[in-house]
Design a protein around this motif. Structure first.
Motif, PDB file in Angstrom:
ATOM      1  N   LEU A  42      26.542  26.297  17.671  1.00 40.40           N
ATOM      2  CA  LEU A  42      27.101  25.298  18.868  1.00 40.40           C
ATOM      3  C   LEU A  42      26.771  23.638  18.925  1.00 40.40           C
ATOM      4  CD1 LEU A  42      29.122  24.587  22.084  1.00 40.40           C
ATOM      5  CD2 LEU A  42      27.038  26.299  23.058  1.00 40.40           C
ATOM      6  N   THR A  43      27.029  22.559  19.288  1.00 42.14           N
ATOM      7  CA  THR A  43      25.834  21.650  19.386  1.00 42.14           C
ATOM      8  C   THR A  43      26.013  21.393  20.813  1.00 42.14           C
ATOM      9  OG1 THR A  43      26.703  21.087  17.032  1.00 42.14           O
ATOM     10  CG2 THR A  43      25.759  19.653  18.664  1.00 42.14           C
ATOM     11  N   ALA A  95      32.409  35.709  22.874  1.00 39.48           N
ATOM     12  CA  ALA A  95      31.028  34.957  21.905  1.00 39.48           C
ATOM     13  C   ALA A  95      30.552  35.850  22.448  1.00 39.48           C
ATOM     14  CB  ALA A  95      30.810  33.513  21.914  1.00 39.48           C
ATOM     15  N   LYS A  96      29.563  36.662  21.580  1.00 39.02           N
ATOM     16  CA  LYS A  96      28.557  37.374  21.772  1.00 39.02           C
ATOM     17  C   LYS A  96      27.084  37.285  21.048  1.00 39.02           C
ATOM     18  CE  LYS A  96      31.396  41.625  21.728  1.00 39.02           C
ATOM     19  NZ  LYS A  96      31.903  43.401  20.417  1.00 39.02           N
ATOM     20  N   LYS A  97      27.268  36.455  20.391  1.00 40.20           N
ATOM     21  CA  LYS A  97      25.685  35.918  19.683  1.00 40.20           C
ATOM     22  C   LYS A  97      26.058  33.554  19.089  1.00 40.20           C
ATOM     23  CE  LYS A  97      25.519  37.730  15.768  1.00 40.20           C
ATOM     24  NZ  LYS A  97      23.912  38.597  14.810  1.00 40.20           N
ATOM     25  N   THR A  98      25.041  33.518  19.293  1.00 43.15           N
ATOM     26  CA  THR A  98      25.267  32.018  18.847  1.00 43.15           C
ATOM     27  C   THR A  98      24.053  31.398  18.040  1.00 43.15           C
ATOM     28  OG1 THR A  98      26.694  30.057  19.199  1.00 43.15           O
ATOM     29  CG2 THR A  98      25.486  30.344  20.451  1.00 43.15           C
ATOM     30  N   SER A  99      24.099  30.379  17.964  1.00 45.99           N
ATOM     31  CA  SER A  99      22.392  29.783  17.367  1.00 45.99           C
ATOM     32  C   SER A  99      23.520  28.469  18.139  1.00 45.99           C
ATOM     33  CB  SER A  99      22.702  28.862  15.698  1.00 45.99           C
ATOM     34  OG  SER A  99      23.090  29.896  15.125  1.00 45.99           O
ATOM     35  N   ILE A 100      21.927  27.420  18.140  1.00 47.43           N
ATOM     36  CA  ILE A 100      22.164  26.268  18.883  1.00 47.43           C
ATOM     37  C   ILE A 100      21.374  24.764  18.741  1.00 47.43           C
ATOM     38  CG2 ILE A 100      21.925  25.144  21.336  1.00 47.43           C
ATOM     39  CD1 ILE A 100      22.342  27.084  23.066  1.00 47.43           C
ATOM     40  N   GLU A 101      22.452  23.661  19.171  1.00 46.94           N
ATOM     41  CA  GLU A 101      22.233  23.173  18.283  1.00 46.94           C
ATOM     42  C   GLU A 101      20.909  21.861  19.472  1.00 46.94           C
ATOM     43  OE1 GLU A 101      22.104  20.299  14.433  1.00 46.94           O
ATOM     44  OE2 GLU A 101      24.011  21.024  15.449  1.00 46.94           O
ATOM     45  N   PHE A 102      21.012  21.355  19.863  1.00 48.35           N
ATOM     46  CA  PHE A 102      20.518  19.971  20.930  1.00 48.35           C
ATOM     47  C   PHE A 102      20.140  19.270  20.259  1.00 48.35           C
ATOM     48  CE2 PHE A 102      18.609  24.056  23.115  1.00 48.35           C
ATOM     49  CZ  PHE A 102      19.401  24.273  24.399  1.00 48.35           C
ATOM     50  N   LYS A 103      20.849  17.661  21.209  1.00 47.55           N
ATOM     51  CA  LYS A 103      20.686  16.574  20.138  1.00 47.55           C
ATOM     52  C   LYS A 103      21.281  15.819  20.991  1.00 47.55           C
ATOM     53  CE  LYS A 103      22.631  17.273  15.503  1.00 47.55           C
ATOM     54  NZ  LYS A 103      23.876  16.954  14.408  1.00 47.55           N
ATOM     55  N   GLY A 104      20.618  14.754  21.097  1.00 51.42           N
ATOM     56  CA  GLY A 104      21.314  13.370  22.153  1.00 51.42           C
ATOM     57  C   GLY A 104      19.640  12.719  22.664  1.00 51.42           C
ATOM     58  N   ARG A 105      18.346  13.355  22.506  1.00 52.71           N
ATOM     59  CA  ARG A 105      17.495  13.457  23.752  1.00 52.71           C
ATOM     60  C   ARG A 105      16.654  13.860  22.886  1.00 52.71           C
ATOM     61  NH1 ARG A 105      17.641  13.707  29.183  1.00 52.71           N
ATOM     62  NH2 ARG A 105      15.783  13.627  29.212  1.00 52.71           N
ATOM     63  N   PRO A 106      14.836  14.262  22.957  1.00 51.70           N
ATOM     64  CA  PRO A 106      14.020  14.834  22.433  1.00 51.70           C
ATOM     65  C   PRO A 106      14.005  15.561  23.189  1.00 51.70           C
ATOM     66  CG  PRO A 106      12.843  12.683  22.715  1.00 51.70           C
ATOM     67  CD  PRO A 106      14.799  12.010  22.862  1.00 51.70           C
ATOM     68  N   SER A 136      20.740  33.983  18.877  1.00 51.61           N
ATOM     69  CA  SER A 136      20.090  34.541  17.561  1.00 51.61           C
ATOM     70  C   SER A 136      19.402  33.725  16.821  1.00 51.61           C
ATOM     71  CB  SER A 136      20.720  35.332  16.545  1.00 51.61           C
ATOM     72  OG  SER A 136      22.059  34.445  16.242  1.00 51.61           O
ATOM     73  N   LEU A 137      19.444  32.341  17.309  1.00 57.84           N
ATOM     74  CA  LEU A 137      19.062  31.576  16.680  1.00 57.84           C
ATOM     75  C   LEU A 137      18.845  30.157  16.320  1.00 57.84           C
ATOM     76  CD1 LEU A 137      16.985  30.607  13.663  1.00 57.84           C
ATOM     77  CD2 LEU A 137      19.623  30.198  12.276  1.00 57.84           C
ATOM     78  N   VAL A 138      17.512  28.838  17.001  1.00 62.11           N
ATOM     79  CA  VAL A 138      17.940  27.969  16.936  1.00 62.11           C
ATOM     80  C   VAL A 138      17.856  26.239  15.952  1.00 62.11           C
ATOM     81  CG1 VAL A 138      17.125  26.115  19.156  1.00 62.11           C
ATOM     82  CG2 VAL A 138      17.859  28.720  19.944  1.00 62.11           C
ATOM     83  N   ASN A 139      19.128  26.096  16.260  1.00 59.40           N
ATOM     84  CA  ASN A 139      19.096  24.948  15.408  1.00 59.40           C
ATOM     85  C   ASN A 139      18.482  23.186  15.619  1.00 59.40           C
ATOM     86  OD1 ASN A 139      18.765  26.656  12.528  1.00 59.40           O
ATOM     87  ND2 ASN A 139      20.950  26.171  12.999  1.00 59.40           N
ATOM     88  N   ASP A 140      18.205  22.724  15.462  1.00 53.59           N
ATOM     89  CA  ASP A 140      17.921  21.342  15.376  1.00 53.59           C
ATOM     90  C   ASP A 140      17.745  20.590  14.791  1.00 53.59           C
ATOM     91  OD1 ASP A 140      15.059  21.379  15.084  1.00 53.59           O
ATOM     92  OD2 ASP A 140      15.014  21.648  18.080  1.00 53.59           O
ATOM     93  N   ALA A 141      17.943  19.603  14.944  1.00 53.72           N
ATOM     94  CA  ALA A 141      16.766  18.008  13.730  1.00 53.72           C
ATOM     95  C   ALA A 141      16.023  18.560  12.952  1.00 53.72           C
ATOM     96  CB  ALA A 141      17.617  17.077  14.374  1.00 53.72           C
ATOM     97  N   THR A 142      15.038  18.807  13.951  1.00 58.36           N
ATOM     98  CA  THR A 142      13.702  19.022  13.185  1.00 58.36           C
ATOM     99  C   THR A 142      13.728  21.055  13.078  1.00 58.36           C
ATOM    100  OG1 THR A 142      12.367  19.217  15.854  1.00 58.36           O
ATOM    101  CG2 THR A 142      12.699  17.172  14.999  1.00 58.36           C
ATOM    102  N   GLN A 143      14.301  21.165  12.797  1.00 59.68           N
ATOM    103  CA  GLN A 143      13.707  23.263  12.828  1.00 59.68           C
ATOM    104  C   GLN A 143      13.288  22.672  11.119  1.00 59.68           C
ATOM    105  OE1 GLN A 143      14.395  24.960  14.582  1.00 59.68           O
ATOM    106  NE2 GLN A 143      13.935  27.003  13.132  1.00 59.68           N
ATOM    107  N   GLU A 144      13.640  21.972  10.112  1.00 61.22           N
ATOM    108  CA  GLU A 144      12.958  22.277   8.431  1.00 61.22           C
ATOM    109  C   GLU A 144      11.693  21.631   8.731  1.00 61.22           C
ATOM    110  OE1 GLU A 144      13.390  20.542   3.963  1.00 61.22           O
ATOM    111  OE2 GLU A 144      15.271  20.020   5.813  1.00 61.22           O
ATOM    112  N   LYS A 145      11.629  20.452   9.665  1.00 65.37           N
ATOM    113  CA  LYS A 145      10.002  20.670   9.909  1.00 65.37           C
ATOM    114  C   LYS A 145       9.045  21.625  10.191  1.00 65.37           C
ATOM    115  CE  LYS A 145       6.951  16.916  11.900  1.00 65.37           C
ATOM    116  NZ  LYS A 145       7.430  15.347  12.536  1.00 65.37           N
ATOM    117  N   LYS A 146       9.703  21.864  11.103  1.00 68.33           N
ATOM    118  CA  LYS A 146       8.458  23.235  12.429  1.00 68.33           C
ATOM    119  C   LYS A 146       8.783  24.537  11.354  1.00 68.33           C
ATOM    120  CE  LYS A 146      10.130  24.041  16.418  1.00 68.33           C
ATOM    121  NZ  LYS A 146      11.158  24.620  17.690  1.00 68.33           N
TER     122      LYS A 146
END
Length: 207
Positions: free
Chosen positions: A13-14, A44-55, A77-87
């Motif tokens: 989910l973004t 929905a029972k579980k999801t991943s979330i991606e936050f965008k638009g603001r730091p 179960s997992l949180v993805n964002d634009a900086t996930q790989e760097k984190k």
């Protein structure tokens, strides 16, 4: 609430936020948006979330995740964002750093069932970790309350980490790859700490 947009994908989910609002208003609008969007999450029972638009800082992300969990009851179960790989790279590096150099986060208020804190450094919680809640940290975990859920310190392999709390009745305690479960009839209701010695996890009263 038009300044918050949900976009659902197969694996995540973004959530898009307006960068102009202060964070307190963002939290209020996010909670309200979730309340009126129940059909969006039906089934929905579980999801991943991606936050965008603001730091967002880590603490702000944890606040939003807790709001999402409370309003929807969905397991994140997992949180993805634009900086996930760097984190991820930073987290791998963090296990080589001294714990004294690790960052720490503080959270006030108990964790309810379904809520969690996942953090690369030390975690200090003022409140209880209730059944169904969990804390997973790369460093130490200090709970100014009672542990009744799951806690995992040194999750990147650091066996020198500790778990300390005012009371312990955990579903599971884990440091690095060493796990212990407490018997149902056993409770340590005084300040105690868990640590690894000779590849075994021990719980002892704090002196």
């Amino acid at each position: 609430m038009n300044n918050i947009i949900f976009k659902g994908y197969k694996d995540r989910l973004t959530v898009w936020f307006d960068n102009e609002q202060n964070f307190e208003q963002v939290k209020n609008d996010f909670s309200s948006k979730l309340k009126i969007s129940q059909k969006f999450f039906e089934g929905a029972k579980k999801t991943s979330i991606e936050f965008k638009g603001r730091p967002l800082t880590d603490n702000q992300k944890f606040d939003l995740l807790n709001i999402f969990s409370s309003e929807t009851g969905i397991d994140i179960s997992l949180v993805n964002d634009a900086t996930q790989e760097k984190k991820s790279k930073q987290e791998k590096k963090s296990k080589q750093e001294k714990k004294s150099d690790m960052e720490s986060i503080f959270q006030k208020n108990s964790l309810r069932s379904g809520q969690f804190i996942h953090y690369k450094g030390n975690v200090i919680l003022i409140g209880d970790v209730n059944p169904g809640a969990e804390i997973i940290a790369g460093g130490n975990i200090i709970v100014m309350g009672t542990i009744k859920g799951l806690v995992h310190a040194g999750c990147y392999g650091d066996k020198n980490c500790i778990i300390a709390a005012l009371g312990m009745l955990p579903v599971q305690l884990r440091i690095a790859n060493i796990i212990t479960c407490m018997p149902d009839n056993e409770i340590i209701n005084k300040p105690s700490h868990a640590y690894i010695k000779d590849e075994k996890l021990y719980i002892s009263p704090l002196q």
